[in-house]
Enzyme design. Structure first.
Site, short mmCIF file in Angstrom:
data_model
loop_
_atom_site.label_atom_id
_atom_site.label_comp_id
_atom_site.label_asym_id
_atom_site.label_seq_id
_atom_site.Cartn_x
_atom_site.Cartn_y
_atom_site.Cartn_z
CG ASP A 44 -2.22 0.49 1.19
OD1 ASP A 44 -2.39 1.35 -0.01
OD2 ASP A 44 -3.04 0.69 1.61
CD GLU A 98 -19.77 6.02 4.63
OE1 GLU A 98 -19.41 5.09 5.56
OE2 GLU A 98 -20.70 5.90 3.74
#
Length: 864
Positions: A268, A613
């Site tokens: 990542d 979110e």
């Protein structure tokens, strides 16, 4: 014999080459990929090798190796591209379709668009980030806690459903050609990773062997072993004190040794730097990089920690031959994608650019948006609405006319997005009056009304703004581009060209204008931006009001000139900014309710959005923390308005837009109709209108448990599955996993369970009938339960099928449970056969007293 001679001739030509031009074996498409990869790597210097192991791999011109950026996204359509693309519903909405065929088709269409973009960019000489064929999707982490902001990117809380949807996605994306990959999918984030966002760079996850193999690993195993996914992304967090990208158990024992994964692994972005910056498990970049490569992390996405591999070799931490192992995996993917072969050898190279947003793709986006909508409540059959009985509809709420909420996160730009308001207006035409009131913002009670006037803004005698663009994020040096612009309203994909000298990546801009108000009084400026943006008036940085949208009130004087500057910074991803002028007022809930009380029905469109979110955000307000939630209720300001609307006595239909489960305690008790519409993509508004007025019978099913409130949930940082998800939750939810209503009624006749002669498999059959008045689709769900003397799920999904039935029509459905489905995971993490009583249910949802009583579910126990 002819094939042998042809190969000999081909090898001869490649060994001789053209006069004055070196031709290498790796350029010969007739040779095996392994031989070509070995030849290419053998020509590289150590410095060149290391450069190819970072996501932004530069060109090696002396060998004719083009630059390539591994980073691309395709979560629900090609993302972040400067090309117009089709935007399908968000991943969690795709899971709500419970339709693997639709997901496969979506992925196939998305890969068509990705191939067209890749080849068009290559032919134009404009390759770069978000134009490649290695997509870092899907996200198959288990959505174990509804507070996680990135759960919207997943396929829900269940390992079986997640695996089934994920496999369909991977197969659709990668294609079925025996030689070439259409594109490369990437299963992320491996493996025990699902929030919180605020501590993902420091968090150490620890789980039992049972939870690891029962919940967190099954979907990854299915994608790696069965779907043959070609990429895996390792996660930020640690797992038992080792970073996931350098983890003995996850990376070496399970992924490479047990599952025999032979694709590539990428970190990542920034995860290797976390080894020594936040996890503090390694001393420096050299030590971290060596350890990551030795654990099989082949590609680094980040700021170049892998450059320290040269130092690591000098220090004896790793050998060049060990570096070669990872490098070869990366080049193998590029060869399998056809990146070193002539176009006429690659079957996907002729996909035309006209495929972008073609009619078939747009139609499928609408189909999936319709399929994803879940009817949660429909008291007294309020829905579908009858236009012949309605004269006026009131549309209210912060998401009613907002295009961005439909696109969620990790999105591309379609040419047209239909909001709910637009969908309803388009549906009713002149037959029904539609009135609209925003009523309230998403999370605050400010209401902005635009009154933009071009004539009030000028620079150097010209209407509009002077725009200065910089190819850095600090407004340093001379602008790379200066020009006059009429207004500030842009949506750019990452890496998109602005003029001929600026691309939207690591760039900044300043827009300058003089504002001359035509009247005295308070006005308000609104500034919407995806990244950082500030407003300066007469050299003073302005303080904003509003906790999501940025509003800047000004007590203006007529005749006075105000020098205004907008300072903007874009680091990565999409680049968006819009400047507006108008008025600002506080919401008045009673006034809004009064203004719509003469409507026959009120449609409230609210919930959440990717503004609150998502991935590691800066938002910290009541109920939200840096991308995650601290409450699972809808924001208080929306609840306040809903209660006033309800008090009018008019029927209120709640259209919930969300990427996660919402509490809905008050809403489910009081409101007569609730539709969960998720983030529906470009056609979301049209799909909602189709459901509201009965042109489509809702058939979506929840891929999540809708708990009552946060008191139902364990601590967010507790990764144990105890009392989490429908498989282990012992409480009573508002709406259970697998739940969803229809405008028609389905009934199930007696279940038949037939074990095979060797008792290793079981055939399960039942008849499903449409006993209602509407044609509709039923999602048949099969659950199995086997209580043991160790922890097992209360019940677990082991099969599902979506079927269409006309009124009065019946269909036999059949499932075969193999030894795989008839196993449970013991305390050691081993799969063992079910023993004793095994309960099997078949129905339109989970078994319960109500569903069994109403013949919406049938069940049977067998002994094994």
């Amino acid at each position: 014999m002819k094939r042998k001679l042809s190969l000999i001739c081909s090898l001869f030509l490649f060994s001789v080459g053209l006069a004055g031009q070196t031709v290498y074996k790796f350029q010969n498409p007739d040779l095996p990929v392994e031989e070509r990869v070995n030849d290419l790597v053998g020509h590289l210097t150590l410095e060149e090798k290391i450069s190819q192991m970072m996501n932004n791999a530069p060109a090696i011109e002396r060998l004719g190796i083009p630059a390539y950026n591994w980073w691309n996204e395709c979560l629900h359509g090609v993302a972040r591209s400067p090309y117009p693309v089709t935007s399908f519903p968000q991943a969690i909405a795709m899971a709500a379709t419970w339709d693997t065929k639709s997901v496969y088709q979506m992925a196939e269409y998305a890969s068509d668009e990705g191939r067209a973009i890749y080849h068009d960019a290559a032919r134009k000489g404009t390759p770069g980030i978000f134009r490649g064929l290695t997509y870092w999707s899907p996200n198959i982490n288990i959505f174990r806690d509804p507070r996680w902001g990135r759960g919207q990117e997943t396929y829900g809380e269940d390992p079986y459903l997640t695996a089934a949807i994920g496999v369909a996605f991977v197969k659709g994306l990668q294609g079925d050609d025996p030689v070439y990959l259409k594109s490369s999918a990437c299963a992320k984030h491996y493996a025990v990773h699902s929030g919180p966002e605020w501590n993902r760079h420091t968090y150490n996850a620890e789980v039992s062997n049972h939870d690891l193999w029962d919940t967190y690993l099954p979907a990854f195993r299915e994608l790696v072993v069965d779907a043959k996914v070609t990429g895996v992304m390792c996660a930020y967090n640690s797992f038992f004190e080792q970073p996931c990208c350098g983890n003995d158990l996850l990376m070496m024992d399970i992924l490479r040794n047990q599952w025999k994964f032979d694709g590539y692994v990428t970190s990542d972005c920034g995860a290797i730097e976390d080894f020594y910056n936040t996890h503090n498990t390694h001393e420096d970049a050299a030590e971290a990089s060596a350890d990551a490569v030795l654990h099989g992390t082949d590609c680094e996405c980040g700021n170049g920690a892998y450059r320290a591999l040269a130092d690591a070799i000098v220090r004896g931490l790793i050998t060049e031959e060990q570096v070669d192992v990872s490098l070869k995996k990366l080049f193998e993917i590029r060869f399998r994608l056809g990146m070193f072969d002539p176009d006429d050898r690659v079957p996907y190279s002729d996909i035309p650019i006209s495929v972008l947003e073609c009619d078939a793709h747009k139609a499928h986006a609408l189909k999936m948006a319709r399929q994803s909508i879940v009817l949660l409540k429909n008291e007294k059959q309020l829905l579908p609405l009858d236009m012949n009985k309605i004269k006026k509809i009131a549309v209210v709420g912060p998401n009613a006319d907002d295009k961005s909420v439909l696109l969620a996160n990790y999105y591309g730009y379609p040419s047209c997005v239909t909001t709910v308001l637009e969908g309803i207006k388009g549906k009713v035409g002149d037959q029904v009056e539609v009135i609209y009131e925003k009523g309230v913002n998403l999370t605050d009670d400010f209401i902005f009304t635009s009154a933009y006037d071009d004539d009030l803004f000028s620079y150097d005698g010209q209407q509009g703004f002077k725009a200065d663009y910089y190819q850095n994020t600090q407004w340093k040096g001379s602008p790379g581009l200066s020009r006059q612009e009429k207004n500030v309203d842009y949506q750019w994909g990452d890496g998109q060209e602005i003029g001929s000298s600026i691309i939207t990546r690591q760039m900044s801009a300043v827009w300058t204008t003089v504002f001359k108000p035509e009247r005295t009084g308070e006005i308000c400026f609104e500034l919407k931006a995806d990244d950082m943006a500030d407003l300066y008036i007469d050299g003073v940085k302005q303080n904003k009001v509003g906790n999501i949208n940025s509003y800047y009130p000004l007590n203006a004087e007529k005749g006075k000139s105000y020098l205004m500057e907008i300072h903007y910074v874009q680091h990565a991803d999409n680049a968006e900014i819009k400047f507006d002028m108008g008025t600002l007022r506080k919401a008045d809930y009673r006034q809004t309710a009064s203004s719509v009380k003469d409507a026959d029905v009120v449609v409230f469109v609210g919930g959440l959005s990717a503004k609150v979110e998502g991935e590691e955000m800066k938002v910290e307000i009541d109920g939200f923390k840096r991308g995650d939630r601290t409450s699972i209720s809808i924001p208080v300001v929306q609840q306040n308005l809903l209660k006033e609307l309800y008090a009018t006595g008019k029927p209120v239909i709640f259209i919930l837009m969300t990427g996660s489960a919402v509490g809905l305690e008050w809403e489910s008790e009081h409101l007569p109709a609730i539709l969960n519409a998720w983030y529906g993509g470009q056609a979301g508004g049209q799909a909602i209108a189709d459901v509201l007025f009965g042109d489509y019978n809702p058939s979506g099913r929840l891929p999540l448990t809708f708990y009552k409130n946060v008191n139902d949930l364990p601590d967010f940082e507790d990764y144990s599955m105890k009392n989490r998800t429908y498989r282990y939750f012992t409480g009573i939810p508002v709406y259970p996993f697998g739940y969803g209503l229809s405008y028609t009624d389905f009934q199930y006749n007696t279940i038949k369970v037939q074990p095979s002669l060797d008792k290793l498999s079981v055939k399960v059959t039942a008849e499903v009938s449409n006993v209602g008045k509407y044609e509709g689709e039923e999602v048949v769900q099969l659950y199995v339960s086997n209580p043991r003397d160790f922890v097992t799920p209360i019940r677990a999904l082991k099969g599902f099928r979506r079927i269409n039935l006309k009124p009065g029509e019946s269909q036999m459905v059949e499932f075969v449970l193999t030894s795989k489905e008839l196993s449970v995971v013991d305390v050691a993490g081993n799969f063992v056969p079910m023993k004793g009583e095994v309960q099997i249910s078949l129905g339109g949802g989970q078994p319960s007293e109500e569903t069994i009583k109403n013949r919406q579910c049938v069940w049977k126990s067998i002994m094994r």
